[in-house]
Motif scaffolding. Structure first.
Motif, mmCIF file in Angstrom:
data_model
loop_
_atom_site.group_PDB
_atom_site.id
_atom_site.type_symbol
_atom_site.label_atom_id
_atom_site.label_comp_id
_atom_site.label_asym_id
_atom_site.label_seq_id
_atom_site.Cartn_x
_atom_site.Cartn_y
_atom_site.Cartn_z
ATOM 1 N N LYS A 1 -1.798 -5.131 -14.784
ATOM 2 C CA LYS A 1 -1.515 -4.453 -13.519
ATOM 3 C C LYS A 1 -0.403 -3.421 -13.730
ATOM 4 C CE LYS A 1 -2.680 -8.651 -10.967
ATOM 5 N NZ LYS A 1 -2.959 -9.419 -12.218
ATOM 6 N N LYS A 2 -0.628 -2.216 -13.225
ATOM 7 C CA LYS A 2 0.390 -1.186 -13.341
ATOM 8 C C LYS A 2 1.569 -1.498 -12.413
ATOM 9 C CE LYS A 2 -2.563 2.750 -14.575
ATOM 10 N NZ LYS A 2 -2.953 4.126 -14.183
ATOM 11 N N PRO A 3 2.759 -1.105 -12.824
ATOM 12 C CA PRO A 3 3.897 -1.268 -11.905
ATOM 13 C C PRO A 3 3.724 -0.353 -10.700
ATOM 14 C CG PRO A 3 4.519 0.085 -13.775
ATOM 15 C CD PRO A 3 3.148 -0.452 -14.086
ATOM 16 N N VAL A 4 4.316 -0.726 -9.604
ATOM 17 C CA VAL A 4 4.286 0.086 -8.385
ATOM 18 C C VAL A 4 5.692 0.627 -8.147
ATOM 19 C CG1 VAL A 4 3.966 0.020 -5.878
ATOM 20 C CG2 VAL A 4 2.339 -1.143 -7.385
ATOM 21 N N TYR A 5 5.757 1.901 -7.768
ATOM 22 C CA TYR A 5 7.043 2.579 -7.623
ATOM 23 C C TYR A 5 7.334 2.872 -6.158
ATOM 24 C CZ TYR A 5 6.581 3.302 -12.654
ATOM 25 O OH TYR A 5 6.439 3.102 -14.003
ATOM 26 N N ALA A 6 8.607 3.195 -5.898
ATOM 27 C CA ALA A 6 9.022 3.541 -4.542
ATOM 28 C C ALA A 6 10.069 4.644 -4.587
ATOM 29 C CB ALA A 6 9.598 2.315 -3.831
ATOM 30 N N LEU A 7 10.081 5.448 -3.544
ATOM 31 C CA LEU A 7 11.221 6.316 -3.279
ATOM 32 C C LEU A 7 12.207 5.510 -2.449
ATOM 33 C CD1 LEU A 7 9.494 9.689 -2.382
ATOM 34 C CD2 LEU A 7 11.015 9.289 -4.326
ATOM 35 N N GLU A 8 13.486 5.697 -2.721
ATOM 36 C CA GLU A 8 14.497 4.906 -2.016
ATOM 37 C C GLU A 8 15.616 5.785 -1.492
ATOM 38 O OE1 GLU A 8 17.899 1.537 -2.990
ATOM 39 O OE2 GLU A 8 15.984 1.439 -4.043
ATOM 40 N N GLY A 9 16.009 5.491 -0.288
ATOM 41 C CA GLY A 9 17.209 6.084 0.278
ATOM 42 C C GLY A 9 18.248 5.005 0.483
ATOM 43 N N SER A 10 19.431 5.180 -0.074
ATOM 44 C CA SER A 10 20.474 4.148 -0.038
ATOM 45 C C SER A 10 21.634 4.616 0.826
ATOM 46 C CB SER A 10 20.986 3.860 -1.452
ATOM 47 O OG SER A 10 19.916 3.551 -2.317
ATOM 48 N N ILE A 11 22.033 3.785 1.764
ATOM 49 C CA ILE A 11 23.173 4.040 2.637
ATOM 50 C C ILE A 11 24.244 3.011 2.291
ATOM 51 C CG2 ILE A 11 23.981 4.096 5.023
ATOM 52 C CD1 ILE A 11 21.030 4.718 5.805
ATOM 53 N N ALA A 12 25.440 3.460 1.968
ATOM 54 C CA ALA A 12 26.472 2.534 1.485
ATOM 55 C C ALA A 12 26.976 1.606 2.580
ATOM 56 C CB ALA A 12 27.642 3.315 0.886
ATOM 57 N N VAL A 13 27.045 2.099 3.817
ATOM 58 C CA VAL A 13 27.678 1.328 4.887
ATOM 59 C C VAL A 13 26.698 1.134 6.042
ATOM 60 C CG1 VAL A 13 29.534 1.275 6.593
ATOM 61 C CG2 VAL A 13 29.983 2.149 4.284
ATOM 62 N N ALA A 14 26.336 -0.118 6.287
ATOM 63 C CA ALA A 14 25.542 -0.478 7.465
ATOM 64 C C ALA A 14 26.268 -1.653 8.119
ATOM 65 C CB ALA A 14 24.113 -0.833 7.073
ATOM 66 N N GLY A 15 25.907 -2.892 7.739
ATOM 67 C CA GLY A 15 26.632 -4.052 8.237
ATOM 68 C C GLY A 15 28.108 -4.015 7.870
ATOM 69 N N ALA A 16 28.438 -3.327 6.781
ATOM 70 C CA ALA A 16 29.849 -3.199 6.395
ATOM 71 C C ALA A 16 30.644 -2.465 7.459
ATOM 72 C CB ALA A 16 29.962 -2.459 5.059
ATOM 73 N N GLY A 17 29.991 -1.584 8.211
ATOM 74 C CA GLY A 17 30.661 -0.902 9.310
ATOM 75 C C GLY A 17 31.014 -1.867 10.430
ATOM 76 N N CYS B 1 22.412 -0.155 3.630
ATOM 77 C CA CYS B 1 21.102 0.017 4.258
ATOM 78 C C CYS B 1 20.188 0.691 3.242
ATOM 79 C CB CYS B 1 21.244 0.873 5.510
ATOM 80 S SG CYS B 1 19.840 0.841 6.615
ATOM 81 N N PHE B 2 18.982 0.141 3.055
ATOM 82 C CA PHE B 2 18.131 0.608 1.970
ATOM 83 C C PHE B 2 16.698 0.756 2.454
ATOM 84 C CE2 PHE B 2 21.742 -1.657 0.370
ATOM 85 C CZ PHE B 2 22.221 -0.837 -0.636
ATOM 86 N N LEU B 3 16.210 1.992 2.378
ATOM 87 C CA LEU B 3 14.870 2.314 2.828
ATOM 88 C C LEU B 3 13.985 2.571 1.619
ATOM 89 C CD1 LEU B 3 14.167 4.658 5.856
ATOM 90 C CD2 LEU B 3 12.528 4.346 4.012
ATOM 91 N N LEU B 4 12.909 1.797 1.473
ATOM 92 C CA LEU B 4 11.964 1.966 0.376
ATOM 93 C C LEU B 4 10.611 2.396 0.909
ATOM 94 C CD1 LEU B 4 14.118 0.503 -1.349
ATOM 95 C CD2 LEU B 4 12.249 -0.647 -2.536
ATOM 96 N N TYR B 5 10.007 3.345 0.198
ATOM 97 C CA TYR B 5 8.726 3.934 0.578
ATOM 98 C C TYR B 5 7.779 3.812 -0.619
ATOM 99 C CZ TYR B 5 5.493 7.723 2.021
ATOM 100 O OH TYR B 5 4.393 8.471 2.370
ATOM 101 N N ASN B 6 6.735 3.025 -0.478
ATOM 102 C CA ASN B 6 5.774 2.784 -1.561
ATOM 103 C C ASN B 6 5.025 4.068 -1.900
ATOM 104 O OD1 ASN B 6 3.399 2.053 -3.033
ATOM 105 N ND2 ASN B 6 3.463 -0.019 -2.200
ATOM 106 N N SER C 1 0.838 -1.207 0.000
ATOM 107 C CA SER C 1 0.000 0.000 0.000
ATOM 108 C C SER C 1 0.869 1.252 0.000
ATOM 109 C CB SER C 1 -0.905 0.019 1.231
ATOM 110 O OG SER C 1 -1.755 -1.103 1.248
ATOM 111 N N PRO C 2 0.465 2.298 -0.740
ATOM 112 C CA PRO C 2 1.206 3.555 -0.703
ATOM 113 C C PRO C 2 1.331 4.064 0.736
ATOM 114 C CG PRO C 2 -0.384 3.585 -2.494
ATOM 115 C CD PRO C 2 -0.667 2.339 -1.701
ATOM 116 N N GLY C 3 2.534 4.544 1.081
ATOM 117 C CA GLY C 3 2.777 5.036 2.432
ATOM 118 C C GLY C 3 3.499 4.043 3.318
#
Length: 556
Positions: free
Chosen positions: A346-362, A317-322, A305-307
């Motif tokens: 069915k239409k494709p569903v999109y997301a905004l994404e925030g990508s963090i390069a280092v999470a577990g790698a830290g 680390c990757f945050l996706l928001y429908n 669902s959107p939101g």
């Protein structure tokens, strides 16, 4: 509006009434079952090929893990800023994981025939190139965090039309997308350059490589070279609206599509497009789902669902928001990506994404480089030797900073060290770095959507740490919701495959999947305290800029 797509896809198979017996065309040859028998089994396999390990997991229809096998492999760092994988190692570890999980599955009394289909989820952007005539890789894969192409990115940003690319593909120019990795290879690797000139260069992300080889590779009667739209949306070659390769984008990067074989873009869920496994314990089983790992995690969290938002704490680390069925192009440093694409009408569903390069790698850095711990799971134990970070702030900009900052010239920087500083303080600061960056991404998503996210679904290795998740809730000021079964990335690919082959008919059938035993972390500090801590982080980010003064200095 989302334009009509050129590709076609089958609707998910519809299971008939209990009688007469049915033979779904997508099931392995020879299986004849009534609908009641079909539902009783409900097993789907999932290949999860990640940055540091491969795994194969078998799920039942309620999203429970039935059998699993995982193998870690070596990451290669031949030069500063370089990060590579051996393509054949990626394939062989997947094959070994399938064998291991199937042995466990058979010991439970099951057979191959109980598995309806398998899905694939994979590390995105990682670029594989191979010779289409032999099916052999031309060089090591360039992994997604690799930054060898920094100088090239600066050149590309100066090209005419660079500032309009994100309107077409949703991604900014950076070291991250597959396009810039491929272009670097064409300019710097003689074998790749020659294959391109000869018209025998095949390009793909890890999903394409695995699907190609599992279907027999160059030896197949009709080699299968495909990708799904979630992975294709990470290349900078695909138009977000048409879900097809865009001539404007290809021209910008100087890619002649008559000289390079690009994988055909298909929906994420299909009983036929991805072929079948040609050998091994799963011979004849259809590959019916494919999703890039972060999209797959959103599906695995049932974020339909959107939101709804999820954050995966893996190597990065990757945050996706429908955001629904219309792409939203970010003005605040976020990426726009395809969340999932079921095909058909069915239409494709999109997301905004925030990508963090280092999470577990830290955490791996503290373990492998500094010797702070012997196992990653010991990180919380080390953190709990102190009560806070002791004023230490660690900007983990090992590959610059990704969203929402996009600072290429930052380097990993520790602030606030005194004679009082202990290993536990640095360990806490390492976890907090991921939580602070997640907070920054959540703020950017709130600006884009004019809607505050009140709950964040989480998964991935670092989410195992109660301390880390409580810190995330405190810093972000929102509830953090963690499932008991945290293999959500693999589950998403299984869902895509299951929807294509009759395990589930509609999304409503998934309402109870992976819902039991979830734990919710709620903020324990005041908004004022959280704001003060975040302000110190933001100051540290500003101070970490500018360490790379010569774009080529680390390669000299």
């Amino acid at each position: 509006m989302v334009a009509e797509r050129a590709h076609e896809a089958q609707e998910p198979a519809v299971v008939a009434a209990p009688t007469p017996p049915i033979v779904p065309s997508e099931l392995p040859e020879g299986i004849v079952e009534t609908a009641e028998e079909l539902k009783r089994h409900w097993y789907v396999g999932s290949i999860d090929q990640g940055t540091t390990s491969s795994r194969f997991i078998i799920f039942d229809g309620e999203g429970n893990v039935v059998a699993k096998h995982q193998i870690e492999f070596d990451n290669l760092y031949p030069k500063s800023g370089w990060h590579e994988h051996e393509p054949m190692v990626l394939l062989s570890t997947v094959e070994q994981c399938i064998k291991g999980a199937m042995e466990e599955f058979r010991k439970m009394g099951h057979t191959k025939a109980d598995i309806r289909s398998i899905g694939i989820t994979n590390q995105r952007e990682t670029t594989v190139v191979w010779d289409s005539t032999t099916g052999e890789p031309l060089c090591n894969a360039i992994a997604w965090p690799d930054t060898r192409n920094k100088a090239l990115v600066h050149e590309l940003k100066a090209r005419e039309g660079a500032d309009t690319l994100s309107q077409l593909c949703g991604l900014p120019l950076s070291t991250y997308p597959s396009s810039v990795k491929l272009l670097w290879l064409l300019q710097n690797n003689d074998a790749v350059k020659q294959a391109y000139e000869d018209g025998r260069l095949a390009f793909g992300t890890v999903d394409s490589w695995l699907i190609y080889k599992l279907n027999g590779g160059a030896k197949a009667e009709k080699p299968i070279h495909v990708t799904d739209s979630t992975n294709a949306s990470r290349t900078m070659f695909m138009n977000l609206h048409t879900l097809q390769y865009d001539d404007t984008l290809l021209k910008f990067f100087g890619i002649d599509k008559t000289k390079v074989q690009l994988p055909r873009i298909v929906p994420s869920s299909s009983a036929t497009e991805f072929g079948k496994v040609v050998s091994g314990p799963l011979q004849g089983i259809p590959i019916a789902g494919c999703l890039g790992d972060q999209s797959s995690a959103l599906v695995g969290q049932c974020g339909f669902s959107p939101g709804q938002a999820k954050n995966t704490y893996g190597t990065g680390c990757f945050l996706l928001y429908n955001v629904g069925t219309e792409p939203v192009i970010s003005k605040h440093g976020l990426l726009t990506t395809v969340a999932y694409d079921w095909g058909g009408d069915k239409k494709p569903v999109y997301a905004l994404e925030g990508s963090i390069a280092v999470a577990g790698a830290g955490v791996k850095f503290l373990m492998n480089n500094l010797g702070f711990i012997t196992k990653s799971e010991k990180i919380s134990e080390l953190c709990e030797t102190v009560t806070d970070s002791g004023g230490v702030v660690f900007v983990t900009a090992f590959s610059g900073l990704f969203a929402p900052y996009w600072i290429d010239d930052a380097k990993g920087t520790l602030f606030g060290i005194t004679q009082h500083t202990q290993r536990g303080h640095i360990a806490r600061a390492t976890l907090e770095a991921t939580c602070f960056q997640t907070k920054a991404i959540l703020d950017a998503m709130e600006k884009e959507s004019n809607h505050k996210i009140t709950r964040l679904a989480v998964d991935g290795g670092m989410s195992e740490s109660d301390l880390c998740m409580q810190t995330q809730a405190d810093i972000s000021g929102i509830e953090v919701d963690r499932p008991a079964m945290r293999e959500t990335t693999a589950l998403g690919a299984a869902i895509a495959a299951g929807l294509a082959t009759g395990v589930w008919q509609v999304l409503e059938d998934l309402k109870d999947v992976n819902k039991n035993g979830r734990k919710v972390f709620r903020p324990k500090i005041s908004p004022q305290q959280a704001k003060k801590r975040f302000a110190k982080w933001e100051r540290a980010v500003e101070m970490s800029k500018g360490w790379v003064t010569d774009i080529n200095e680390e390669f000299e």
